[in-house]
Scaffold this motif. Structure first.
Motif, PDB file in Angstrom:
ATOM      1  N   LYS A 168     -31.619  34.621 -11.688  1.00  0.00           N
ATOM      2  CA  LYS A 168     -32.691  34.560 -10.286  1.00  0.00           C
ATOM      3  C   LYS A 168     -32.042  34.141  -9.637  1.00  0.00           C
ATOM      4  O   LYS A 168     -31.555  33.318  -9.888  1.00  0.00           O
ATOM      5  CB  LYS A 168     -33.324  33.790 -10.874  1.00  0.00           C
ATOM      6  CG  LYS A 168     -35.090  33.674  -9.446  1.00  0.00           C
ATOM      7  CD  LYS A 168     -35.475  34.500 -10.135  1.00  0.00           C
ATOM      8  CE  LYS A 168     -37.136  35.739 -10.362  1.00  0.00           C
ATOM      9  NZ  LYS A 168     -37.520  36.381 -10.142  1.00  0.00           N
ATOM     10  N   VAL A 169     -32.013  35.275  -8.702  1.00  0.00           N
ATOM     11  CA  VAL A 169     -31.147  35.127  -7.421  1.00  0.00           C
ATOM     12  C   VAL A 169     -32.366  34.786  -6.342  1.00  0.00           C
ATOM     13  O   VAL A 169     -32.879  35.444  -6.319  1.00  0.00           O
ATOM     14  CB  VAL A 169     -30.286  35.909  -7.232  1.00  0.00           C
ATOM     15  CG1 VAL A 169     -29.238  35.766  -5.520  1.00  0.00           C
ATOM     16  CG2 VAL A 169     -28.795  36.342  -8.266  1.00  0.00           C
TER      17      VAL A 169
ATOM     18  N   VAL B  20     -28.543  45.519  -4.315  1.00  0.00           N
ATOM     19  CA  VAL B  20     -29.250  47.120  -3.932  1.00  0.00           C
ATOM     20  C   VAL B  20     -31.248  46.654  -3.581  1.00  0.00           C
ATOM     21  O   VAL B  20     -31.790  46.154  -4.786  1.00  0.00           O
ATOM     22  CB  VAL B  20     -29.198  47.311  -5.329  1.00  0.00           C
ATOM     23  CG1 VAL B  20     -28.734  46.762  -6.338  1.00  0.00           C
ATOM     24  CG2 VAL B  20     -29.169  49.518  -5.370  1.00  0.00           C
ATOM     25  N   ALA B  21     -31.610  47.692  -3.647  1.00  0.00           N
ATOM     26  CA  ALA B  21     -33.445  47.644  -3.969  1.00  0.00           C
ATOM     27  C   ALA B  21     -33.310  49.536  -4.018  1.00  0.00           C
ATOM     28  O   ALA B  21     -33.054  50.380  -4.336  1.00  0.00           O
ATOM     29  CB  ALA B  21     -34.052  47.559  -2.060  1.00  0.00           C
TER      30      ALA B  21
ATOM     31  N   ILE C 177     -33.321  37.959   6.650  1.00  0.00           N
ATOM     32  CA  ILE C 177     -33.609  38.617   5.260  1.00  0.00           C
ATOM     33  C   ILE C 177     -34.129  37.788   3.961  1.00  0.00           C
ATOM     34  O   ILE C 177     -33.416  36.777   3.762  1.00  0.00           O
ATOM     35  CB  ILE C 177     -33.523  40.047   4.935  1.00  0.00           C
ATOM     36  CG1 ILE C 177     -34.806  40.956   4.317  1.00  0.00           C
ATOM     37  CG2 ILE C 177     -32.319  39.771   4.282  1.00  0.00           C
ATOM     38  CD1 ILE C 177     -33.971  42.086   3.625  1.00  0.00           C
ATOM     39  N   LEU C 178     -35.296  37.717   3.262  1.00  0.00           N
ATOM     40  CA  LEU C 178     -35.541  36.731   2.295  1.00  0.00           C
ATOM     41  C   LEU C 178     -35.305  37.190   1.384  1.00  0.00           C
ATOM     42  O   LEU C 178     -36.331  38.932   1.103  1.00  0.00           O
ATOM     43  CB  LEU C 178     -36.634  36.076   2.359  1.00  0.00           C
ATOM     44  CG  LEU C 178     -37.585  34.831   1.157  1.00  0.00           C
ATOM     45  CD1 LEU C 178     -36.111  33.848   0.662  1.00  0.00           C
ATOM     46  CD2 LEU C 178     -38.002  34.667   1.084  1.00  0.00           C
ATOM     47  N   VAL C 179     -34.876  37.540   0.149  1.00  0.00           N
ATOM     48  CA  VAL C 179     -34.304  38.058  -1.013  1.00  0.00           C
ATOM     49  C   VAL C 179     -34.623  37.805  -2.776  1.00  0.00           C
ATOM     50  O   VAL C 179     -34.453  36.490  -2.555  1.00  0.00           O
ATOM     51  CB  VAL C 179     -32.888  39.096  -1.276  1.00  0.00           C
ATOM     52  CG1 VAL C 179     -32.768  39.847  -2.361  1.00  0.00           C
ATOM     53  CG2 VAL C 179     -33.331  40.006   0.847  1.00  0.00           C
TER      54      VAL C 179
ATOM     55  N   VAL D  58     -26.720  41.725  -6.034  1.00  0.00           N
ATOM     56  CA  VAL D  58     -27.848  41.263  -6.808  1.00  0.00           C
ATOM     57  C   VAL D  58     -29.170  42.332  -6.230  1.00  0.00           C
ATOM     58  O   VAL D  58     -28.873  43.083  -5.301  1.00  0.00           O
ATOM     59  CB  VAL D  58     -28.480  40.646  -5.519  1.00  0.00           C
ATOM     60  CG1 VAL D  58     -30.144  39.959  -5.583  1.00  0.00           C
ATOM     61  CG2 VAL D  58     -27.527  38.786  -5.345  1.00  0.00           C
ATOM     62  N   VAL D  59     -29.574  42.641  -7.301  1.00  0.00           N
ATOM     63  CA  VAL D  59     -31.179  43.960  -7.559  1.00  0.00           C
ATOM     64  C   VAL D  59     -31.841  43.352  -7.461  1.00  0.00           C
ATOM     65  O   VAL D  59     -32.386  42.155  -7.646  1.00  0.00           O
ATOM     66  CB  VAL D  59     -31.237  44.476  -8.988  1.00  0.00           C
ATOM     67  CG1 VAL D  59     -31.541  45.831  -8.686  1.00  0.00           C
ATOM     68  CG2 VAL D  59     -29.753  45.154  -9.441  1.00  0.00           C
ATOM     69  N   ALA D  60     -32.643  43.872  -5.913  1.00  0.00           N
ATOM     70  CA  ALA D  60     -33.500  43.023  -5.273  1.00  0.00           C
ATOM     71  C   ALA D  60     -34.909  43.610  -6.339  1.00  0.00           C
ATOM     72  O   ALA D  60     -35.347  44.297  -6.751  1.00  0.00           O
ATOM     73  CB  ALA D  60     -33.941  44.105  -3.877  1.00  0.00           C
ATOM     74  N   GLU D  61     -35.859  42.575  -6.040  1.00  0.00           N
ATOM     75  CA  GLU D  61     -36.928  42.592  -6.946  1.00  0.00           C
ATOM     76  C   GLU D  61     -37.971  42.329  -6.055  1.00  0.00           C
ATOM     77  O   GLU D  61     -39.688  43.758  -5.210  1.00  0.00           O
ATOM     78  CB  GLU D  61     -37.555  41.311  -8.004  1.00  0.00           C
ATOM     79  CG  GLU D  61     -36.432  42.045  -8.953  1.00  0.00           C
ATOM     80  CD  GLU D  61     -36.536  40.891 -10.124  1.00  0.00           C
ATOM     81  OE1 GLU D  61     -37.509  39.307 -10.198  1.00  0.00           O
ATOM     82  OE2 GLU D  61     -35.478  40.604 -10.870  1.00  0.00           O
ATOM     83  N   ASN D  62     -38.163  41.882  -4.888  1.00  0.00           N
ATOM     84  CA  ASN D  62     -38.628  41.433  -3.654  1.00  0.00           C
ATOM     85  C   ASN D  62     -38.154  41.024  -2.498  1.00  0.00           C
ATOM     86  O   ASN D  62     -37.019  40.777  -2.842  1.00  0.00           O
ATOM     87  CB  ASN D  62     -40.004  40.408  -3.831  1.00  0.00           C
ATOM     88  CG  ASN D  62     -40.511  39.768  -5.304  1.00  0.00           C
ATOM     89  OD1 ASN D  62     -41.813  41.247  -5.266  1.00  0.00           O
ATOM     90  ND2 ASN D  62     -40.676  39.352  -6.624  1.00  0.00           N
ATOM     91  N   VAL D  63     -38.744  41.643  -1.362  1.00  0.00           N
ATOM     92  CA  VAL D  63     -37.914  41.554  -0.184  1.00  0.00           C
ATOM     93  C   VAL D  63     -38.791  41.375   1.205  1.00  0.00           C
ATOM     94  O   VAL D  63     -39.678  41.914   0.802  1.00  0.00           O
ATOM     95  CB  VAL D  63     -37.580  42.799   0.327  1.00  0.00           C
ATOM     96  CG1 VAL D  63     -36.564  42.293   1.641  1.00  0.00           C
ATOM     97  CG2 VAL D  63     -36.064  43.119  -0.802  1.00  0.00           C
TER      98      VAL D  63
END
Length: 169
Positions: free
Chosen positions: A9-10, A57-58, A76-78, A102-107
């Motif tokens: 988790k990042v 990356v999103a 931005i909050l990722v 980082v693969v974004a799950e929520n932005v």
């Protein structure tokens, strides 16, 4: 044998280094790659501030959300997970390059529109709260938007408790 649980988790908050650009894969899936500048802790020996430039990356609706509402310099909050990889150099076959992103799950927005003009941070609108809604249904924050109406239902459904402060449960 023990059953080990792995956590990847990042959570990042920083500013975009450039305007994000929405692209499509050959199969039509939206993707967006961008870099976030994140201030790190001060160096203990020189007391200089360090900034890390982290590639994010999103995909799908998250990519569309980022490309529509974020631009260079925006906070931005990722939230996502770390992905590593490697590839061989085409020009030097004996050289291997390593990647980390980082693969974004929520932005989410790291600041409101009004606070971004004044440099402060504020709440914002989270992509997470919209779930899998189509990207065109996301609403951009407005500086002077009225507060949303709140409904508590029929207050007659509740009974007033009169007592000496002891709750019955």
């Amino acid at each position: 044998m023990l059953n080990a649980c792995a956590i990847n988790k990042v959570i990042l908050m920083g500013r975009l280094t450039a305007d994000p650009e929405l692209r499509q894969t050959q199969s039509g899936i939206s993707t967006c790659r961008f870099t976030v500048a994140v201030d790190g802790p001060n160096n203990q020996t020189t007391n200089e501030r360090r900034t890390d430039f982290i590639t994010v990356v999103a995909w799908r609706q998250t990519a569309e959300f980022v490309s529509r509402y974020f631009n260079k310099g925006k906070l931005i909050l990722v939230e996502g997970n770390l992905r590593t990889g490697s590839y061989d150099d085409r020009n030097h076959p004996d050289v291997k390059h390593y990647t980390c992103e980082v693969v974004a799950e929520n932005v989410s927005f790291g600041e409101t529109k009004s606070s971004s003009q004044g440099g402060g941070m504020g709440g914002g609108y989270s992509n997470q709260q919209y779930g899998q809604q189509p990207a065109q249904q996301y609403a951009a924050p407005q500086q002077n938007a009225p507060a949303p109406a709140v409904s508590f239902g029929d207050l007659g459904d509740f009974e007033e408790v009169i007592g000496d402060g002891d709750l019955p449960f």
